[in-house]
Design a protein around this motif. Structure first.
Motif, PDB file in Angstrom:
ATOM      1  N   ILE A  67       7.116  -0.684  14.654  1.00  0.00           N
ATOM      2  CA  ILE A  67       7.135   0.743  14.356  1.00  0.00           C
ATOM      3  C   ILE A  67       7.837   0.902  13.010  1.00  0.00           C
ATOM      4  CG2 ILE A  67       7.627   3.037  15.225  1.00  0.00           C
ATOM      5  CD1 ILE A  67       6.000   1.246  17.160  1.00  0.00           C
ATOM      6  N   VAL A  68       7.091   1.335  12.007  1.00  0.00           N
ATOM      7  CA  VAL A  68       7.613   1.405  10.637  1.00  0.00           C
ATOM      8  C   VAL A  68       7.683   2.859  10.179  1.00  0.00           C
ATOM      9  CG1 VAL A  68       7.275   0.686   8.239  1.00  0.00           C
ATOM     10  CG2 VAL A  68       6.637  -0.863  10.106  1.00  0.00           C
ATOM     11  N   PRO A  69       8.886   3.381   9.927  1.00  0.00           N
ATOM     12  CA  PRO A  69       9.007   4.761   9.438  1.00  0.00           C
ATOM     13  C   PRO A  69       8.790   4.826   7.923  1.00  0.00           C
ATOM     14  CG  PRO A  69      11.184   3.832   9.790  1.00  0.00           C
ATOM     15  CD  PRO A  69      10.202   2.765  10.174  1.00  0.00           C
ATOM     16  N   THR A  70       7.956   5.740   7.490  1.00  0.00           N
ATOM     17  CA  THR A  70       7.705   5.914   6.065  1.00  0.00           C
ATOM     18  C   THR A  70       8.594   7.031   5.526  1.00  0.00           C
ATOM     19  OG1 THR A  70       5.942   7.541   6.375  1.00  0.00           O
ATOM     20  CG2 THR A  70       5.311   5.212   6.448  1.00  0.00           C
ATOM     21  N   LEU A  71       8.588   7.200   4.218  1.00  0.00           N
ATOM     22  CA  LEU A  71       9.473   8.171   3.581  1.00  0.00           C
ATOM     23  C   LEU A  71       8.959   9.600   3.650  1.00  0.00           C
ATOM     24  CD1 LEU A  71      10.596   6.207   0.402  1.00  0.00           C
ATOM     25  CD2 LEU A  71      11.642   6.260   2.675  1.00  0.00           C
ATOM     26  N   ASP A  72       7.701   9.765   4.083  1.00  0.00           N
ATOM     27  CA  ASP A  72       7.144  11.118   4.214  1.00  0.00           C
ATOM     28  C   ASP A  72       7.014  11.537   5.670  1.00  0.00           C
ATOM     29  OD1 ASP A  72       5.170   9.206   4.615  1.00  0.00           O
ATOM     30  OD2 ASP A  72       3.557  10.466   3.842  1.00  0.00           O
ATOM     31  N   GLY A  73       7.813  10.932   6.550  1.00  0.00           N
ATOM     32  CA  GLY A  73       7.880  11.397   7.928  1.00  0.00           C
ATOM     33  C   GLY A  73       6.811  10.891   8.858  1.00  0.00           C
ATOM     34  N   LYS A  74       6.226   9.729   8.556  1.00  0.00           N
ATOM     35  CA  LYS A  74       5.240   9.134   9.452  1.00  0.00           C
ATOM     36  C   LYS A  74       5.836   7.915  10.151  1.00  0.00           C
ATOM     37  CE  LYS A  74       1.180  10.231   6.574  1.00  0.00           C
ATOM     38  NZ  LYS A  74       1.796  10.429   5.243  1.00  0.00           N
ATOM     39  N   LEU A  75       5.247   7.573  11.294  1.00  0.00           N
ATOM     40  CA  LEU A  75       5.544   6.313  11.965  1.00  0.00           C
ATOM     41  C   LEU A  75       4.268   5.488  11.980  1.00  0.00           C
ATOM     42  CD1 LEU A  75       7.672   7.460  15.044  1.00  0.00           C
ATOM     43  CD2 LEU A  75       8.496   6.444  12.910  1.00  0.00           C
ATOM     44  N   ALA A  79       0.833  -1.198   0.000  1.00  0.00           N
ATOM     45  CA  ALA A  79       0.000   0.000   0.000  1.00  0.00           C
ATOM     46  C   ALA A  79       0.867   1.247   0.000  1.00  0.00           C
ATOM     47  CB  ALA A  79      -0.918   0.008   1.220  1.00  0.00           C
ATOM     48  N   LYS A  80       0.573   2.174  -0.890  1.00  0.00           N
ATOM     49  CA  LYS A  80       1.263   3.461  -0.905  1.00  0.00           C
ATOM     50  C   LYS A  80       0.764   4.278   0.274  1.00  0.00           C
ATOM     51  CE  LYS A  80       2.215   7.423  -3.936  1.00  0.00           C
ATOM     52  NZ  LYS A  80       3.674   7.319  -3.956  1.00  0.00           N
ATOM     53  N   VAL A  81       1.693   4.841   1.056  1.00  0.00           N
ATOM     54  CA  VAL A  81       1.293   5.492   2.305  1.00  0.00           C
ATOM     55  C   VAL A  81       1.462   7.007   2.281  1.00  0.00           C
ATOM     56  CG1 VAL A  81       1.637   3.464   3.741  1.00  0.00           C
ATOM     57  CG2 VAL A  81       3.580   4.964   3.270  1.00  0.00           C
ATOM     58  N   GLY A  82       1.769   7.573   1.144  1.00  0.00           N
ATOM     59  CA  GLY A  82       1.902   9.020   1.048  1.00  0.00           C
ATOM     60  C   GLY A  82       2.951   9.400   0.019  1.00  0.00           C
ATOM     61  N   ARG A  83       3.022  10.678  -0.289  1.00  0.00           N
ATOM     62  CA  ARG A  83       3.995  11.163  -1.262  1.00  0.00           C
ATOM     63  C   ARG A  83       5.286  11.580  -0.580  1.00  0.00           C
ATOM     64  NH1 ARG A  83       0.558  15.005  -5.482  1.00  0.00           N
ATOM     65  NH2 ARG A  83      -0.850  13.373  -6.242  1.00  0.00           N
ATOM     66  N   ALA A  84       6.382  11.262  -1.222  1.00  0.00           N
ATOM     67  CA  ALA A  84       7.700  11.702  -0.736  1.00  0.00           C
ATOM     68  C   ALA A  84       8.551  11.994  -1.957  1.00  0.00           C
ATOM     69  CB  ALA A  84       8.338  10.617   0.122  1.00  0.00           C
ATOM     70  N   TYR A  85       8.978  13.225  -2.099  1.00  0.00           N
ATOM     71  CA  TYR A  85       9.691  13.632  -3.299  1.00  0.00           C
ATOM     72  C   TYR A  85      11.211  13.565  -3.139  1.00  0.00           C
ATOM     73  CZ  TYR A  85       5.039  15.368  -4.394  1.00  0.00           C
ATOM     74  OH  TYR A  85       3.701  15.464  -4.613  1.00  0.00           O
TER      75      TYR A  85
END
Length: 341
Positions: free
Chosen positions: A174-182, A151-157
């Motif tokens: 606890i999984v860190p995403t590329l757009d600054g979410k945990l 699942a795509k969890v947000g945009r990160a440029y």
């Protein structure tokens, strides 16, 4: 190379160094009045780094370095180290291929393929919880040889490539995403993930440090440090160069040249500023705090940050990485036990 920026697109990732290099070259340099000679603590590795992430460095000969030291395993050409468990090593290439390798024998146990190249991951048994380029969270089953959740969890440029791997905490992931979410994930029901944002935008706000102190999550983006517990979140707002935790205490390096000692709730306990320092790595080894400037000034301090001595270990051209009591820098290794304040 100084700071790498990873641009994440639908099917393309590019590394950009020019902006970061230009920025650092335009700044004044840290020029200590007195430095010590560190040659007795320095030796050559004879290795060239080809891939660098938060938890490891992969070399051109296929060997790799982790926080626990140099591995004797050689990865196949084109693959780099991502993470490991007590049993397995996970490696990936730039096309989405992944390898699960026996940590003792070095034998490849499984080959798989993801839609996008792997960026960070956590191994639990033979299940891989991961984030890939294009900011996709996924769950890959080695037994079934396929991705069960994607699942795509947000945009990160634009992403700082010091990307933190997920961690396990109190039965949750606890999984860190590329757009600054945990993302907070129950392994028994990963589709019901919940989470919170610690980054402020989709550019250069990914998590570059992730750990825990007791029941607290400690995470950093390039712009802030956060300590979160149920019902409470504390923030330390600053440009963050690096972070480490030792003995329940947090040590952070900031972009304005400070070494800062903080409590688990991010209360500043002590700090010392080194004007114009461009810090790249921090470590606490043998009761001493080490902070490395890109110019090659290695500052050794006591835990209270009151005493210090500075050694010249040579400019950091590519990377700096601490494993055990050794600091690996470009093609050199520095025995930190031989340096003191």
């Amino acid at each position: 190379m100084s700071i790498r920026l990873l641009f994440v697109g639908l099917s393309l990732a590019l590394l950009l160094d020019g902006c970061a290099t230009s920025f650092f070259n335009s700044r004044k340099s840290f020029e200590p009045e007195k430095t010590q000679i560190a040659s007795a603590a320095v030796s050559k590795t004879g290795k060239e780094a080809v891939s660098i992430n938060r938890d490891g460095v992969t070399f051109s000969d296929g060997t790799f370095l982790t926080r626990s030291g140099m591995s004797s395993i050689r990865l196949p050409k084109g693959f780099h180290f991502v993470t490991q468990s007590s049993v397995y090593v996970l490696a990936a290439d730039d096309t989405g291929k992944i390898l699960l390798i026996n940590r003792k024998s070095g034998k490849v146990l499984h080959e798989g393929k993801l839609e996008y190249p792997l960026v960070s991951a956590l191994l639990r048994g033979k299940t891989i919880y991961y984030v890939s380029q294009d900011n996709v969270f996924g769950v890959y089953s080695v037994a079934a040889k396929k991705t069960r959740i994607s699942a795509k969890v947000g945009r990160a440029y634009a992403v700082d490539t010091r990307i933190a791997n997920p961690i396990a905490m109190q039965g949750m992931l606890i999984v860190p995403t590329l757009d600054g979410k945990l993302l907070i994930i129950n392994p028994a029901n990963p589709r019901a993930a919940r989470g919170f944002a610690i980054g402020d935008s989709a550019n250069l706000n990914n998590v570059i440090f992730l750990s825990r102190i007791g029941g607290r999550i400690v995470a950093a983006t390039p712009k802030k440090l956060v300590s979160a517990a149920p019902g409470a979140m504390h923030k330390f707002e600053a440009s963050i160069a690096d972070v480490t935790i030792s003995g329940g205490t947090i040590y952070a390096l900031t972009g304005d040249g400070r070494v800062v000692k903080l409590s688990p709730s991010l209360k500043v306990l002590a700090q010392k500023k080194f004007p114009y320092a461009q810090f790249t790595a921090v470590a606490v080894v043998g009761g001493k705090v080490y902070a490395l400037d890109r110019s090659g000034a290695l500052i050794v301090m006591d835990r209270s940050l009151k005493k210090s001595r500075i050694y010249d270990v040579g400019e950091v051209e590519d990377y700096a990485f601490v494993a055990g009591h050794r600091l690996y820098k470009d093609d050199e290794v520095i025995d930190l036990n031989k340096l003191s304040y």
